[in-house]
Scaffold this active site. Structure first.
Site, PDB file in Angstrom:
ATOM      1  N   LYS A  54      42.696  36.160  34.055  1.00  0.00           N
ATOM      2  CA  LYS A  54      42.987  35.006  34.926  1.00  0.00           C
ATOM      3  C   LYS A  54      44.394  34.489  34.662  1.00  0.00           C
ATOM      4  O   LYS A  54      45.153  34.195  35.584  1.00  0.00           O
ATOM      5  CB  LYS A  54      41.925  33.913  34.711  1.00  0.00           C
ATOM      6  N   GLN A  98      35.660  28.211  31.043  1.00  0.00           N
ATOM      7  CA  GLN A  98      34.982  29.500  31.078  1.00  0.00           C
ATOM      8  C   GLN A  98      33.547  29.355  30.559  1.00  0.00           C
ATOM      9  O   GLN A  98      33.309  28.743  29.516  1.00  0.00           O
ATOM     10  CB  GLN A  98      35.784  30.515  30.244  1.00  0.00           C
ATOM     11  N   ASP A 121      36.520  26.613  40.358  1.00  0.00           N
ATOM     12  CA  ASP A 121      35.361  27.502  40.283  1.00  0.00           C
ATOM     13  C   ASP A 121      34.394  27.248  41.437  1.00  0.00           C
ATOM     14  O   ASP A 121      33.530  28.084  41.716  1.00  0.00           O
ATOM     15  CB  ASP A 121      34.585  27.248  38.973  1.00  0.00           C
TER      16      ASP A 121
HETATM   17  N1  GUN Z   1      31.700  33.132  33.513  1.00  0.00           N
HETATM   18  C1  GUN Z   1      31.405  34.223  34.250  1.00  0.00           C
HETATM   19  N2  GUN Z   1      31.939  34.110  35.492  1.00  0.00           N
HETATM   20  C2  GUN Z   1      32.579  32.919  35.524  1.00  0.00           C
HETATM   21  C3  GUN Z   1      33.325  32.247  36.528  1.00  0.00           C
HETATM   22  O1  GUN Z   1      33.491  32.708  37.674  1.00  0.00           O
HETATM   23  N3  GUN Z   1      33.837  31.036  36.161  1.00  0.00           N
HETATM   24  C4  GUN Z   1      33.649  30.494  34.933  1.00  0.00           C
HETATM   25  N4  GUN Z   1      34.179  29.297  34.684  1.00  0.00           N
HETATM   26  N5  GUN Z   1      32.955  31.092  33.986  1.00  0.00           N
HETATM   27  C5  GUN Z   1      32.424  32.306  34.286  1.00  0.00           C
END
Ligand code: GUN
Length: 287
Positions: A54, A98, A121
């Site tokens: 990311k 996350q 998100d």
């Molecule tokens: N953990 C697995 N996929 C995601 C996601 O798309 N966003 C976040 N914040 N955590 C995750």
């Protein structure tokens, strides 16, 4: 192999290029570039990889990005206090914490603390509610990325039968809302579903998001179906595989997403789209 490959890596590269040029335009006009803060609590190895991807994508398109790594023992109170600080910062357009979080922290409390306008998100109840009402603002990244991939097939989705395997808050449930909004007839299957193969066999579109390696078998797939594989499973030998038995399913399906290089890069590219949208909302004063 008969299936056409839905190349998420290539589609994501197109999206990043478009965003990079929009960021260049902002800079040329003397405007602030979008800013994303990613928060990682603890040292979950998979999360470390996702967070690194990311950040790398943010840097590539010219966003301002910050990574905040907190110890695994961080209290919920301390994490909520950090989110309050980030909510108040004018240079932060997007906040991503996350998941999963360590057991002492209530993920729902964290999700709800992030300002809905900074919730890149798309997990905040406000953003999920907007999606339910077919008036989405910030949409969960993986399902939105899947819709972008489906659009690339050129196939009209209206009236198609879609089956989602998995009912998580991150993928299965918002995927249901996206496909319903696209006017598909949608079935969500889960661990209590009776005779799963017979339900999957009816589907024109299959979205596999169970987290079980090679779960979807070739003889569950209707000839010509679109198979979207959200799974990223690491096998004992270190290789990655999806939730579908890709090689065998590709002999039957019309379209298939590879793993890696399918849905994964689309999730990251969609996060960039959401961060740009959040920045536009803030600039317009609606954030
Ligand atoms: N953990 C697995 N996929 C995601 C996601 O798309 N966003 C976040 N914040 N955590 C995750």
């Amino acid at each position: 192999m008969s299936a056409q490959v839905l190349d998420g890596k290539a589609i994501a590269a197109d999206i990043r290029e478009r965003i990079r040029s929009q960021v260049d335009d902002l800079r040329a006009k003397g405007r602030r570039v979008p800013g994303l803060v990613v928060v990682l609590v603890g040292q979950n190895p998979a999360s470390q990889v996702y967070v690194r991807n990311k950040r790398k994508a943010c840097e590539q398109v010219g966003f301002h990005s910050e990574l905040m790594v907190l110890p695994a023992e961080t209290s919920q109170q301390d994490l909520l206090a950090l989110i309050d600080e980030l909510n108040a910062r004018a240079d932060v357009d997007g906040i991503l914490v996350q998941l999963p979080l360590p057991g002492q922290i209530d993920e729902d409390a964290v999700t709800e603390r992030i300002l809905a306008t900074k919730d890149v998100d798309g997990f905040h109840p406000y953003n999920i509610g907007r999606l339910v009402l077919r008036r989405p603002v910030l949409r969960p990244c993986t399902p939105k990325g899947v819709m972008t991939m489906l659009a690339r097939t050129g196939i009209d989705l209206v009236g198609k039968d879609a089956v989602i395997i998995g009912q998580s808050n991150i993928v299965g449930r918002p995927m249901f809302l996206e496909l319903l909004m696209a006017r598909c007839t949608v079935t969500v299957c889960h661990s209590k579903t009776k005779d799963l193969p017979s339900k999957v066999r009816c589907a024109d579109i299959i979205v596999a998001a169970v987290g079980v390696p090679r779960f979807v078998q070739a003889d569950w797939v209707k000839p010509g179906a679109i198979v979207i594989d959200v799974g990223i499973n690491r096998l004992d030998d270190g290789t990655l595989c999806g939730d579908a038995d890709t090689a065998a399913v590709a002999e039957v399906a019309g379209w298939i997403t590879p793993v890696p290089g399918g849905v994964g890069p689309m999730t990251v590219a969609t996060l960039l789209e959401n961060t740009l949208l959040a920045a536009e909302l803030h600039a317009a004063g609606s954030g």
